[in-house]
Every structure is written in structure tokens, then in C-alpha cells.
Design a protein around this motif. Structure first.
Motif, short mmCIF file in Angstrom:
data_model
loop_
_atom_site.label_atom_id
_atom_site.label_comp_id
_atom_site.label_asym_id
_atom_site.label_seq_id
_atom_site.Cartn_x
_atom_site.Cartn_y
_atom_site.Cartn_z
N GLN A 295 -23.33 28.58 12.57
CA GLN A 295 -23.66 29.77 11.79
C GLN A 295 -25.17 29.83 11.50
O GLN A 295 -25.61 29.97 10.36
CB GLN A 295 -22.83 29.83 10.50
N ARG B 293 -22.81 31.93 4.32
CA ARG B 293 -22.75 30.60 3.74
C ARG B 293 -23.86 30.46 2.71
O ARG B 293 -25.04 30.39 3.08
CB ARG B 293 -22.92 29.53 4.82
N ARG C 103 -26.67 29.07 0.62
CA ARG C 103 -27.51 27.90 0.88
C ARG C 103 -28.07 27.40 -0.45
O ARG C 103 -29.15 27.81 -0.89
CB ARG C 103 -28.61 28.26 1.87
N TRP D 271 -11.66 27.17 6.29
CA TRP D 271 -12.99 27.20 5.68
C TRP D 271 -12.91 27.64 4.22
O TRP D 271 -13.91 27.64 3.52
CB TRP D 271 -13.91 28.14 6.44
N GLU E 62 -17.82 29.17 2.53
CA GLU E 62 -17.95 30.21 3.55
C GLU E 62 -17.30 31.48 3.02
O GLU E 62 -16.11 31.49 2.69
CB GLU E 62 -17.29 29.74 4.84
#
Length: 463
Positions: A214, A257, A259, A347, A352
């Protein structure tokens, strides 16, 4: 270059009425594979590769989704296959991928798996140093001449970033400690290359790298590929390479996602947070064009460029239809519990974020924040802590969980609940291509009990 590959999320949306109709014939939860979306993604990737100045190949990463109906379709598009186990290799051959267009990657390959690859003429990309001796011996025993192999290289450079400096430090450390492949410029890599060069039956013809999953930061990916391409140029001068494979991990727009690192958690405890990260979009076609040009600059003339677009091909081609089973109004949260858990959407709970859309009827315009969880008696079975959904979502409603084609079927499991079916739609056609798992399936590998309990479930009296 004609420009960016189409954004799969911007393509015509799912027919929610059709999905709700399927739910009248198939028990929820179930996956839906839209073959038109899959075909479109395959054509787009192959079209972008066809515009490059050199031969180019797309290897579908079978671990992303090994559904036979899907892999057979991609093989018919003329794609190659990337496999990382013996049974994936067998599945790729059964799906119709040509052996000379299959590459065997991965950190562990048993002697039996290596023998299978050699028997079918499948190229092995060496990761473990012991593979050199095993391959050379197997080739000698089989009376084969020179066997072409590849080598996996790790750049040690992160391909993601964040406004949270603690995340950046974690990403840098993870890139340096990457256990896959061999660090560019290292004495360990030099020793591996020397071992291949000294092996009578092996010839180094390919370089492989796979940077992450990803990936959305284009500039970081190009920067990370630089040491890999530099090593490839040197190896090409020495051995004459046939292919440079830059791997996959191309980010898709339907998934996010967050971070964040430990500093974000500390900030959160004090009611603050770092500036929100922008979510860039990876222009895969431009990335391939930039790599093509850089290979030309480095003297890699005539060397083919390969990639492994697994997630990019299949993520948006599948969705899960799930049903709201209960709701809870609690002081700190409003919960919706659906029947698709992280046993079918692995996931879930890992950070996610996927889009959730209620379907099947008209909903009120008023919106509310819901926490959405699966049915498992497991604290991390959560699809989202704060999901914006209609105010009037209720028990019995259907929900579409988007972008479920990647790492769902292969990683699904029967923890607490059984695995779900897959229904493929092709225009007006509908086909069950993977049946739902049953309780009998779960236990069919168990040894029969040699001393079953008597009726009533209690053991008899001790002798």
C-alpha cells in the motif's frame, strides 16, 4: 506516456441494488467478485506497460488472492504470476499461467519446492543463501545445463512518511532491518552474487525488489528504487541481466492506513495531535515510466522491466456484503455489530480503513457517528471506531464493505466463525465460485477420536 492509470475508486460504482438482490439468495456475509472491474484493471496495467521503451511484464502476486476463478481470468489476459510457496506454484500452473512467466519468490523455499520449480522451468529469485547450493545440486542431478536465477535486493530506504516523527523513525528502522533480500551495497550481497557466479549450473539474469505494501508516496518509492537499479546496472555489466522486477505494493485509493507512531498516542492523551497527513495517490503509470527512463540512464538497455501489481489489480474488484445483526447505545459509543468479522476481513483491527456503505433501502439524510464491529468474541474485531453512517441504520440492514479483494480470501480463517462464500458477477451472469465453509469443513482434518464419549457426553466409570 498517456498519463495516470485510472483510479479504480473513480470507475463506475458498485450496483448496490444488485448486491442487495444477491443477499436474497446467498447467506451473509459473502464476497462479491466483479469480473468487469478485474478485467478493466488488468487491461489498464498491461496497457501502461505496453507504452514503455522496453519489454515489460506484470506478474500477478498470487498470495494477494488465490481464488481460481480470478487467477484463471488474469492468466487469460497474458499476465505472469509471482508465487511464494509450492502450493501457490501448483495453483498458478493449474490456472494456466505459462511456466516461463512464473517467478518463485519468498524467504523460504523447501528442497521439494525448488525441485518443482526446476522441473517446470520456473525462475527462482534467491533469498536464502542455502538456495544456491540446493539449486545447483538439483540442476546437476536432473542433468540440466544452466539454470537462470534472480536475486532479491533490499534498499534499506523507507517508502512512507508522516507528520509524526516517531512514525518516521519506526519506518526508517524497519527499512534497515528488512529481512527480505540482501542490502544493496553490502558485503553480504556481494558474497551471494559471488556464490551464484561460482555455481556451475546457475546464471544470474534477474534482480528483484519488493519495497512494501500500500505504497502511496511516489517520490519515496523512486528514491528507494535508486540503489536497487544501481546494483542492477553493475550486475548487468558483469552478467548480462534479462529483467529488473520492482515488485508491487502499489497503493490503491480505496484503502487508507493511518501513519501514526507512539508520539501520536502521547499527544492524544493530552488532547492534541500532529497535523493530519495528506493522502497522496500513486500514479502507477508515471512511476513505471520514470523507472523505465532511469534504467535507460543507467545503461540497462534491453533489460525487461517487471512489476507485481497484486493489490492494485484485485482490491476494488471485490466487496463484502454483510448484515447488521445488532446495535448498542452505550454512554461512550453507539455500536453496530455486523456478521462479517476479521475472520473474513483479516485487516480489520490493523489500522486499515475501508469504506462502509449501507445498502438495500432508502436511508435518512441525517448522519451519525457509529462504531462498527464484527461478530467475533475478540476485542480487535472492529471495522471502525468512528464511521459516518446514516442515523437510521438498524438491525437487519445490509452494508457493503469496499475494497476487499486483496488479502481477504487467502488470509481468512475459521476463528469462531466460518469463512464466507464468493459470488462472481459477470454482466447479468452470477456464479458461486467459492462456497461458504461449514462446521464439517473446519474439523475434517482432525484425527477421528479412537475412544469417543458415550451418549450423554460423560465418560464411563473408571475401571
Amino acid at each position: 506516456m498517456s498519463g495516470a492509470l485510472p483510479d479504480p475508486a473513480a470507475e463506475p460504482g458498485w450496483d448496490y441494488d444488485r448486491l442487495a438482490e444477491l443477499a436474497g439468495r446467498h447467506a451473509t456475509p459473502f464476497h462479491v467478485l466483479d469480473t468487469a472491474r478485474l478485467d478493466r484493471a488488468a487491461r489498464d496495467v498491461l496497457g501502461a506497460l505496453g507504452e514503455l521503451s522496453r519489454p515489460a511484464t506484470a506478474y500477478y502476486s498470487v498470495k494477494t488472492n488465490y481464488l481460481p476463478h480470478l487467477t484463471r481470468r488474469l492468466a487469460r489476459h497474458g499476465m505472469g504470476a509471482d508465487v511464494v510457496s509450492g502450493y501457490e506454484l501448483e495453483a498458478a500452473l493449474a490456472a494456466g499461467f505459462e511456466p516461463e512467466r512464473i517467478v518463485f519468490n519468498g524467504p523460504v523455499k523447501t528442497e521439494e519446492e525448488l525441485a518443482l520449480a526446476l522441473r517446470h522451468g520456473v525462475r527462482v529469485n534467491i533469498d536464502g543463501e542455502h538456495e544456491i547450493e540446493v539449486l545447483d545440486r538439483l540442476a546437476a542431478e536432473a542433468g540440466q545445463g544452466t539454470v537462470e536465477v534472480g536475486i532479491r535486493i533490499s534498499p534499506g530506504v523507507p517508502v512512507s512518511t508522516s507528520t509524526d516523527p516517531s512514525y518516521r523513525l519506526q519506518a526508517e528502522l524497519a527499512a534497515r532491518r528488512n529481512r527480505f533480500g540482501w542490502p544493496a551495497g553490502s558485503p553480504q550481497l556481494a558474497r551471494l552474487v559471488r556464490g551464484i557466479a561460482e555455481s556451475p549450473h546457475l546464471r544470474l539474469t534477474a534482480v528483484h525488489a519488493h519495497l512494501s505494501s500500500q505504497i502511496v508516496h511516489q517520490e519515496l518509492m523512486l528514491r528507494a528504487l535508486e540503489p536497487v537499479l544501481g546494483e542492477a546496472a553493475e550486475l548487468h555489466r558483469r552478467f548480462g541481466l534479462r529483467e529488473v522486477n520492482i515488485g508491487g505494493g502499489f497503493g490503491v485509493p480505496g484503502i487508507r492506513r493511518p501513519r501514526t507512531g507512539p508520539l501520536s498516542a502521547l499527544w492524544g492523551l493530552h488532547g492534541s495531535a500532529p497535523a493530519a497527513d495528506e493522502e497522496p495517490s500513486l500514479d502507477t503509470a508515471q512511476l513505471l515510466a520514470d523507472v523505465d527512463k532511469r534504467m535507460q540512464d543507467l545503461g540497462l538497455d534491453g533489460v525487461a522491466l517487471a512489476c507485481e501489481p497484486g493489490r492494485w489489480l484485485v482490491s476494488d474488484a471485490m466487496a463484502i456484503v454483510t448484515r447488521v445483526m445488532s446495535s448498542k447505545e452505550l454512554p461512550e459509543a453507539r455500536w453496530l455489530i455486523v456478521d462479517a468479522g476479521n475472520n473474513v476481513a483479516p485487516w480489520t483491527g490493523s489500522g486499515e480503513v475501508h469504506r462502509l456503505v449501507p445498502i438495500g433501502r432508502a436511508f435518512a439524510p441525517d448522519r451519525s457517528t457509529w462504531s462498527v464491529a464484527g461478530p467475533l468474541c475478540y476485542e480487535n474485531d472492529i471495522h471502525g471506531q468512528a464511521v459516518d453512517l446514516p442515523e437510521d441504520v438498524r438491525t437487519g440492514d445490509l452494508v457493503c464493505l469496499h475494497d476487499t479483494g486483496a488479502y481477504s480470501l487467502g488470509r481468512s480463517n475459521n476463528f469462531i466463525r466460518t469463512r464466507a462464500a464468493v459470488v462472481a458477477v459477470d454482466g447479468e451472469q452470477e456464479q458461486l465460485v467459492w462456497r461458504a465453509e461449514t462446521g464439517q469443513d473446519v474439523f475434517r482434518l482432525a484425527d477421528p477420536d479412537p475412544d469417543p464419549l458415550p451418549p450423554g457426553g460423560n465418560p464411563g466409570p473408571a475401571e
